[in-house]
Design an enzyme around this catalytic site. Sequence first.
Site, mmCIF file in Angstrom:
data_model
loop_
_atom_site.group_PDB
_atom_site.id
_atom_site.type_symbol
_atom_site.label_atom_id
_atom_site.label_comp_id
_atom_site.label_asym_id
_atom_site.label_seq_id
_atom_site.Cartn_x
_atom_site.Cartn_y
_atom_site.Cartn_z
ATOM 1 N N ASP A 202 0.825 -1.200 0.000
ATOM 2 C CA ASP A 202 0.000 0.000 0.000
ATOM 3 C C ASP A 202 0.869 1.264 0.000
ATOM 4 O OD1 ASP A 202 -2.692 1.322 0.598
ATOM 5 O OD2 ASP A 202 -1.439 2.082 2.212
ATOM 6 N N ASP A 333 -10.811 2.283 -3.727
ATOM 7 C CA ASP A 333 -10.576 3.735 -3.675
ATOM 8 C C ASP A 333 -11.299 4.472 -4.790
ATOM 9 O OD1 ASP A 333 -7.066 3.325 -2.814
ATOM 10 O OD2 ASP A 333 -8.824 3.594 -1.521
HETATM 11 O O1 TEU Z 1 -4.177 4.595 -1.294
HETATM 12 C C1 TEU Z 1 -2.996 5.367 -1.537
HETATM 13 C C2 TEU Z 1 -3.295 6.511 -2.388
HETATM 14 O O2 TEU Z 1 -2.603 6.823 -3.316
HETATM 15 C C3 TEU Z 1 -4.491 7.307 -2.009
HETATM 16 O O3 TEU Z 1 -4.120 8.657 -1.855
HETATM 17 C C4 TEU Z 1 -5.528 7.183 -3.089
HETATM 18 O O4 TEU Z 1 -5.033 7.838 -4.229
HETATM 19 C C5 TEU Z 1 -6.792 7.838 -2.622
HETATM 20 O O5 TEU Z 1 -7.243 7.117 -1.528
HETATM 21 C C6 TEU Z 1 -7.793 7.801 -3.767
HETATM 22 O O6 TEU Z 1 -8.916 8.589 -3.392
HETATM 23 C C7 TEU Z 1 -3.897 3.567 -0.342
HETATM 24 C C8 TEU Z 1 -5.151 2.736 -0.129
HETATM 25 O O7 TEU Z 1 -5.532 2.118 -1.357
HETATM 26 C C9 TEU Z 1 -6.239 3.633 0.412
HETATM 27 O O8 TEU Z 1 -7.458 2.887 0.588
HETATM 28 C C10 TEU Z 1 -5.783 4.190 1.743
HETATM 29 O O9 TEU Z 1 -6.761 5.097 2.224
HETATM 30 C C11 TEU Z 1 -4.425 4.904 1.608
HETATM 31 O O10 TEU Z 1 -3.473 4.154 0.883
HETATM 32 C C12 TEU Z 1 -3.819 5.111 2.988
HETATM 33 O O11 TEU Z 1 -3.360 3.870 3.471
#
Ligand code: TEU
Length: 545
Positions: A202, A333
Amino acid sequence: MENKKHWWNGAVIYQVYPRSFKDSNGDGVGDLPGLIGELDYIASLGVDAVWLNPVNASPGLDNGYDISDFTAIDPQYGTMEDMQQLIDGLHRRGMRIIIDMVLNHTSDEHEWFRQARTSRDNPYYAYYHWWPAEKGEPPHRCGFFDAAGKGWEYNRATDSYYLHYFAPQQPDLNWENPKVRAELYSMLRWWLDKGVDGVRLDAICFISKDVGWPEVGPELLRSEYQNDWGHYYAAGPRLHEYLKEMRSAVFSGYDVVVVGEMAGVGSEDAHLFEGELDVLYHFEGIQLGYMPGAFKKVDPAGYRLKDWKEVYGRWNAVLGNGVSAALYLGNHDQPRMVSRWGDDSAASARLLFTWLLTMKGTPFIYNGDELGMTNIRLTDISQYRDVETHRMYENLRKKGGDAAGFLADQQLTGRDNGRTPFQWSAGAAAGFTDGEPWIAVNPNFNVVNREVEEGDGGSVLSYVRWLLRIRRSSHALVYGGYEELGPSHPHVYAYKRVYADEEWTVVLNFSAAEQEWGRFVLAPWEPIILKGKVNVLQGKTTEGR
Ligand code: TEU
């Protein structure tokens, strides 16, 4: 097969968001026993592996992306025995499991941070990034999930600020500290020794920070980092050093796939990750049609197919030596694939899946998309559960911004659109839970659900299963080259996949209108798949759900 050096070569990965997949104990939250009970369904799709979003111990501020114990399962999802049952259950069915590891930050309730924040002399203080208050205000950094958008939070006991790229409850780990890296590597080996087959890392591209803490003004962000903090965060000075060290210290000892979430990484840097990561989960495709910047905002003109062809063609051109590009159109996301890129219709869902499963790369299917699940389009902030939405809303309200406009935009882009309960049947709560679901069920569950689609040969579900069978039977679709076919057309995407004497031609109408392309006249959202000169789809794409 000479191309299959590793289990994941040619694999199709099914992403399960456990919180919304199946609840076994009536608390309204999906859990591991519920997921275990549906492994036969997942196996019936014909996918090769499951990517499981985090189920580690967590206060749940960010639905598990705020881990408080890396080697414990959160009780709301079950026990470590359940986890082992899931691993064994997938293996028994010939499938693999990819776990999701959050190494850029922890929860502020993790023991390391609970200790760190007590004193500058605490040995865990150096596990995180701090700015001593006596040096004044720290240089601005963006906190994606911070109501004020700030990336530093003041901590009284140490009279210093700690860094958080996400929420203040998600303090960033200090990867400069070899003790942090050693602890994380040991934890990863512990999980790999349980038999997991891969790790999705992540926000891994954010782990290296320029600890000179330079000012990053808007002009620098605009000029060098596409006006996007994610691009700046992904350009840390020691990222490749850390990834190489982790490969050597952990992954090189196992036959496991390493998937890197790569927000802010461009195809021009893809080659730098060879030998470090196996699958690059880039964002250049998923962000098409969004205005550049940390908070998503749709371009009223939407995405353009011309850009889509360019992005995926470019990523294919730079990858190949052992590193694959992830192909995905939805995840936890993102809004629902068929709402973001189609028009909610079954026809547009089938079209999008045809691209996903015939294009070059490693396809990821997000749970529910195979049913054609759509955005729920919530109307009030109280219906949202996502920390990202709530913090953006707070920030906007403080600035007297347009709340109605924000909520309208979230109906198109909000992450909760992709997090509503899996729609199993037309029964209560779509068969997801016997209790009160943690988030609203999409009202269209009576017509969009697994049960009704199982019996319909023209359903999205039936079509996805058929496509997966076609893909599995073909060298070219899995390992073949990719060549875009002209003439260029604003709504039609055509390409060839060739492997030895096996040749496929795919012609896709990415619109709700009839389109002509060469000798073809394509109905709205119609795909044409030719194996040699035979249209293998003849009569497959009937209408209706
Ligand atoms: O997302 C990382 C990330 O790049 C986020 O900024 C993403 O672009 C954003 O959530 C999109 O709206 C990861 C995980 O996939 C996300 O679910 C988490 O919230 C985040 O890291 C923090 O761990």
